[in-house]
Design a protein around this motif. Structure first.
Motif, PDB file in Angstrom:
ATOM      1  N   ALA B  43       0.717  -1.251   0.152  1.00  0.00           N
ATOM      2  CA  ALA B  43       0.084   0.067  -0.031  1.00  0.00           C
ATOM      3  C   ALA B  43       0.740   1.412   0.055  1.00  0.00           C
ATOM      4  CB  ALA B  43      -0.890  -0.017   1.111  1.00  0.00           C
ATOM      5  N   HIS B  44       2.124   1.183   0.583  1.00  0.00           N
ATOM      6  CA  HIS B  44       3.044   2.477   0.547  1.00  0.00           C
ATOM      7  C   HIS B  44       3.652   2.791  -0.752  1.00  0.00           C
ATOM      8  CE1 HIS B  44       5.791  -0.932   0.675  1.00  0.00           C
ATOM      9  NE2 HIS B  44       6.701  -0.091   0.356  1.00  0.00           N
ATOM     10  N   ILE B  45       3.522   1.798  -1.810  1.00  0.00           N
ATOM     11  CA  ILE B  45       4.263   2.087  -2.874  1.00  0.00           C
ATOM     12  C   ILE B  45       3.306   3.011  -3.833  1.00  0.00           C
ATOM     13  CG2 ILE B  45       5.109   1.222  -5.259  1.00  0.00           C
ATOM     14  CD1 ILE B  45       5.738  -1.351  -3.611  1.00  0.00           C
ATOM     15  N   ARG B  46       4.029   4.170  -4.278  1.00  0.00           N
ATOM     16  CA  ARG B  46       3.217   5.200  -4.998  1.00  0.00           C
ATOM     17  C   ARG B  46       2.988   4.845  -6.493  1.00  0.00           C
ATOM     18  NH1 ARG B  46       6.092  10.445  -4.371  1.00  0.00           N
ATOM     19  NH2 ARG B  46       5.999  10.434  -6.565  1.00  0.00           N
ATOM     20  N   THR B  47       1.978   4.916  -7.101  1.00  0.00           N
ATOM     21  CA  THR B  47       1.905   4.455  -8.414  1.00  0.00           C
ATOM     22  C   THR B  47       1.399   5.624  -9.308  1.00  0.00           C
ATOM     23  OG1 THR B  47       1.423   2.467  -7.674  1.00  0.00           O
ATOM     24  CG2 THR B  47       0.981   2.674 -10.021  1.00  0.00           C
ATOM     25  N   THR B  48       1.899   5.777 -10.396  1.00  0.00           N
ATOM     26  CA  THR B  48       1.461   6.766 -11.432  1.00  0.00           C
ATOM     27  C   THR B  48       1.684   6.245 -12.833  1.00  0.00           C
ATOM     28  OG1 THR B  48       1.833   9.118 -12.429  1.00  0.00           O
ATOM     29  CG2 THR B  48       3.730   8.047 -11.281  1.00  0.00           C
ATOM     30  N   ASP B  49       0.873   6.869 -13.702  1.00  0.00           N
ATOM     31  CA  ASP B  49       1.218   6.630 -15.099  1.00  0.00           C
ATOM     32  C   ASP B  49       1.675   7.669 -15.688  1.00  0.00           C
ATOM     33  OD1 ASP B  49      -1.023   8.324 -15.254  1.00  0.00           O
ATOM     34  OD2 ASP B  49      -2.057   7.237 -16.993  1.00  0.00           O
ATOM     35  N   ILE B  50       2.114   8.807 -15.311  1.00  0.00           N
ATOM     36  CA  ILE B  50       2.908   9.905 -16.046  1.00  0.00           C
ATOM     37  C   ILE B  50       4.467   9.369 -16.208  1.00  0.00           C
ATOM     38  CG2 ILE B  50       1.425  11.741 -15.215  1.00  0.00           C
ATOM     39  CD1 ILE B  50       3.566  12.558 -13.251  1.00  0.00           C
ATOM     40  N   ARG B  51       4.927   9.943 -17.299  1.00  0.00           N
ATOM     41  CA  ARG B  51       6.229   9.332 -17.958  1.00  0.00           C
ATOM     42  C   ARG B  51       7.600   9.534 -17.127  1.00  0.00           C
ATOM     43  NH1 ARG B  51       5.476  10.557 -24.168  1.00  0.00           N
ATOM     44  NH2 ARG B  51       4.626  12.684 -23.229  1.00  0.00           N
ATOM     45  N   VAL B  52       7.429  10.570 -16.132  1.00  0.00           N
ATOM     46  CA  VAL B  52       8.697  11.049 -15.313  1.00  0.00           C
ATOM     47  C   VAL B  52       8.301  10.827 -13.769  1.00  0.00           C
ATOM     48  CG1 VAL B  52       9.850  12.208 -17.212  1.00  0.00           C
ATOM     49  CG2 VAL B  52       8.153  13.134 -15.329  1.00  0.00           C
ATOM     50  N   MET B  53       9.197  10.210 -13.131  1.00  0.00           N
ATOM     51  CA  MET B  53       9.046  10.347 -11.701  1.00  0.00           C
ATOM     52  C   MET B  53       9.358  11.775 -11.165  1.00  0.00           C
ATOM     53  SD  MET B  53       8.499   8.039  -9.678  1.00  0.00           S
ATOM     54  CE  MET B  53       7.348   8.476  -8.492  1.00  0.00           C
ATOM     55  N   LEU B  54       8.314  12.256 -10.392  1.00  0.00           N
ATOM     56  CA  LEU B  54       8.383  13.641  -9.990  1.00  0.00           C
ATOM     57  C   LEU B  54       9.434  13.885  -8.984  1.00  0.00           C
ATOM     58  CD1 LEU B  54       4.637  14.642 -10.185  1.00  0.00           C
ATOM     59  CD2 LEU B  54       6.349  15.377 -11.918  1.00  0.00           C
ATOM     60  N   ASP B  55       9.682  12.969  -7.980  1.00  0.00           N
ATOM     61  CA  ASP B  55      10.420  13.553  -6.917  1.00  0.00           C
ATOM     62  C   ASP B  55      11.379  12.041  -6.650  1.00  0.00           C
ATOM     63  OD1 ASP B  55       8.667  11.984  -6.094  1.00  0.00           O
ATOM     64  OD2 ASP B  55       8.429  12.829  -4.236  1.00  0.00           O
ATOM     65  N   PRO B  56      12.193  11.761  -7.623  1.00  0.00           N
ATOM     66  CA  PRO B  56      13.203  10.995  -7.541  1.00  0.00           C
ATOM     67  C   PRO B  56      14.224  11.087  -6.591  1.00  0.00           C
ATOM     68  CG  PRO B  56      13.741  12.008  -9.603  1.00  0.00           C
ATOM     69  CD  PRO B  56      12.561  12.626  -9.109  1.00  0.00           C
ATOM     70  N   VAL B  57      14.668  10.276  -5.901  1.00  0.00           N
ATOM     71  CA  VAL B  57      15.805  10.348  -4.869  1.00  0.00           C
ATOM     72  C   VAL B  57      16.827   9.057  -5.530  1.00  0.00           C
ATOM     73  CG1 VAL B  57      14.842  11.305  -3.088  1.00  0.00           C
ATOM     74  CG2 VAL B  57      14.616   8.923  -3.042  1.00  0.00           C
ATOM     75  N   PRO B  58      18.041   9.370  -4.948  1.00  0.00           N
ATOM     76  CA  PRO B  58      19.105   8.338  -5.622  1.00  0.00           C
ATOM     77  C   PRO B  58      19.070   7.141  -4.419  1.00  0.00           C
ATOM     78  CG  PRO B  58      20.240  10.281  -4.789  1.00  0.00           C
ATOM     79  CD  PRO B  58      18.979  10.477  -5.089  1.00  0.00           C
ATOM     80  N   GLY B  59      18.944   5.898  -5.048  1.00  0.00           N
ATOM     81  CA  GLY B  59      18.709   4.619  -4.122  1.00  0.00           C
ATOM     82  C   GLY B  59      19.804   3.754  -4.401  1.00  0.00           C
ATOM     83  N   ASP B  60      19.696   2.542  -3.916  1.00  0.00           N
ATOM     84  CA  ASP B  60      20.866   1.477  -3.824  1.00  0.00           C
ATOM     85  C   ASP B  60      20.996   1.326  -5.376  1.00  0.00           C
ATOM     86  OD1 ASP B  60      20.679   1.943  -1.291  1.00  0.00           O
ATOM     87  OD2 ASP B  60      19.453   0.081  -0.845  1.00  0.00           O
ATOM     88  N   HIS B  61      19.849   1.065  -6.260  1.00  0.00           N
ATOM     89  CA  HIS B  61      19.910   0.621  -7.478  1.00  0.00           C
ATOM     90  C   HIS B  61      19.272   1.644  -8.382  1.00  0.00           C
ATOM     91  CE1 HIS B  61      20.915  -3.284  -5.807  1.00  0.00           C
ATOM     92  NE2 HIS B  61      19.880  -3.071  -5.120  1.00  0.00           N
ATOM     93  N   PRO B  62      19.705   1.875  -9.788  1.00  0.00           N
ATOM     94  CA  PRO B  62      18.923   2.613 -10.568  1.00  0.00           C
ATOM     95  C   PRO B  62      17.805   2.196 -10.893  1.00  0.00           C
ATOM     96  CG  PRO B  62      20.789   1.249 -11.733  1.00  0.00           C
ATOM     97  CD  PRO B  62      20.859   1.101 -10.161  1.00  0.00           C
ATOM     98  N   PRO B  63      16.620   3.090 -11.496  1.00  0.00           N
ATOM     99  CA  PRO B  63      15.541   2.720 -11.728  1.00  0.00           C
ATOM    100  C   PRO B  63      15.345   1.452 -12.717  1.00  0.00           C
ATOM    101  CG  PRO B  63      15.631   4.782 -12.004  1.00  0.00           C
ATOM    102  CD  PRO B  63      17.128   4.540 -11.819  1.00  0.00           C
ATOM    103  N   MET B  64      14.585   0.634 -12.564  1.00  0.00           N
ATOM    104  CA  MET B  64      14.301  -0.616 -13.204  1.00  0.00           C
ATOM    105  C   MET B  64      12.793  -0.966 -13.779  1.00  0.00           C
ATOM    106  SD  MET B  64      14.694  -4.350 -11.188  1.00  0.00           S
ATOM    107  CE  MET B  64      13.259  -5.014 -11.026  1.00  0.00           C
ATOM    108  N   LEU B  65      12.821  -1.544 -15.032  1.00  0.00           N
ATOM    109  CA  LEU B  65      11.707  -1.839 -15.523  1.00  0.00           C
ATOM    110  C   LEU B  65      10.961  -3.251 -14.863  1.00  0.00           C
ATOM    111  CD1 LEU B  65       9.908  -1.442 -18.248  1.00  0.00           C
ATOM    112  CD2 LEU B  65      11.125  -3.442 -19.199  1.00  0.00           C
ATOM    113  N   VAL B  66       9.929  -3.064 -14.597  1.00  0.00           N
ATOM    114  CA  VAL B  66       9.191  -4.110 -13.989  1.00  0.00           C
ATOM    115  C   VAL B  66       7.923  -4.574 -14.836  1.00  0.00           C
ATOM    116  CG1 VAL B  66       9.726  -4.119 -11.647  1.00  0.00           C
ATOM    117  CG2 VAL B  66       7.658  -2.670 -12.278  1.00  0.00           C
ATOM    118  N   THR B  67       7.574  -5.872 -14.972  1.00  0.00           N
ATOM    119  CA  THR B  67       6.563  -6.378 -15.966  1.00  0.00           C
ATOM    120  C   THR B  67       5.874  -7.240 -15.374  1.00  0.00           C
ATOM    121  OG1 THR B  67       8.086  -8.058 -16.926  1.00  0.00           O
ATOM    122  CG2 THR B  67       8.099  -5.941 -18.128  1.00  0.00           C
TER     123      THR B  67
END
Lengths: 125, 174
Positions: B43-67
């Motif tokens: 429930a804590h995961i934010r979901t959007t269908d817009i094409r960019v992440m509005l407030d990204p922060v650097p994490g342990d890994h770069p962004p990843m495609l999930v299918t």
């Protein structure tokens, strides 16, 4: 390799676009799966055989796309899109395409985050 | 003898329909309960269908495609109802419900994969209907629905499901 379906990758700058890379797979279901799915279909519920088929198709299509990207010397594939088409009864095509790019790690990360105009929440205590 | 044969030919389709209705209903309600239970974890995961992440922060890994993908069968009873409805026209609720459940399932799988890899947001969520083996265009009736979904998993600054407060309706003037 970084693979995303967004146009940008936070924390990275796109240096160069290397062009479209793609992969496609046409797979058919074997008869055993068809019969099992037909029986399951009587009562509804997930047809796991077909879900697996989709997962495998998708995986191999992505692998083919990544092989092309590697050949081009890309660091990432961005704006990845999927599409399916039913060619004949009993087979399906899964097609995946994206843009191969070269990347550089962004140096001014805080400035980038601020540029989006989103108010930053107070730090979690 | 003929009477018995006719009776059997009548009773088999009705029995099939009845079994499909009862078991189909049980499977549907179990799936609904399962979805509700899994919702709490992601429930804590934010979901959007817009094409960019509005407030990204650097994490342990770069962004990843999930299918994710799912193929749900439309049970015999719902198929029968759908065919009936086709005669008179109108909304075919029995199919709409199955499609809705399939979409919720693929989104849930996306969220779970993002969660498993330690991400807390999804951007550019795309959902599409896959026409596998002509199931959408078969002349007889639809027997199954296949849904594909893809998104990019990110690390975001805000982790709540609803970071932006819902707009409050302005009071009417006067």
């Amino acid at each position: 390799m970084i693979v995303v379906n967004t146009e940008t990758i936070p924390g990275y700058e796109i240096l160069q676009s290397l062009g479209i890379v793609q992969g496609n797979v046409v797979r058919a279901k074997h008869m055993g799966r068809d019969i099992a799915a037909g029986l399951k279909n009587l009562v509804g519920g997930e047809l796991r055989g077909y879900t697996e088929l989709l997962t495998e198709s998708r995986r191999s299509a992505i692998e083919r796309m990544l092989a092309q990207a590697t050949e081009l010397g890309a660091d990432a594939v961005i704006n990845v899109r999927f599409s399916t088409s039913a060619i004949t009864q009993g087979a399906a095509e899964l097609y995946v395409y994206g843009t191969a790019v070269k990347l550089r790690e962004a140096r001014n990360e805080p400035a980038l985050a601020a540029a989006t105009g989103v108010p930053q929440p107070p730090p979690l205590s | 003898m003929e009477f018995v044969l006719a009776f059997i030919w009548l009773i088999i389709p009705v029995a099939l329909l009845l079994v499909a209705m009862l078991v189909g209903r049980a499977i549907t309600s179990r799936h609904e309960a399962d979805l509700a239970r899994r919702q709490a974890v992601v429930a804590h995961i934010r979901t959007t269908d817009i094409r960019v992440m509005l407030d990204p922060v650097p994490g342990d890994h770069p962004p990843m495609l999930v299918t994710s993908e799912v193929c749900l069968g439309i049970d015999h009873f719902r198929g029968f109802l759908g065919n009936l409805k086709n005669i008179f026209g109108g909304e075919v609720r029995s199919y709409a419900a199955t499609l809705d459940r399939a979409r919720r399932e693929v989104i849930m799988r996306l969220l779970e994969e993002a969660h498993r890899h330690g991400y807390n947001a999804l951007a550019n969520l795309r959902i599409e209907f896959a026409d596998i083996s002509g199931n959408a265009t078969a002349a007889r009736k639809a027997t199954s629905v296949s849904i594909l979904a893809a998104a990019t998993a990110h690390h975001a600054a805000t982790t709540t499901a609803h970071p932006v407060q819902a707009p409050v309706a302005a009071p009417l003037p006067g």
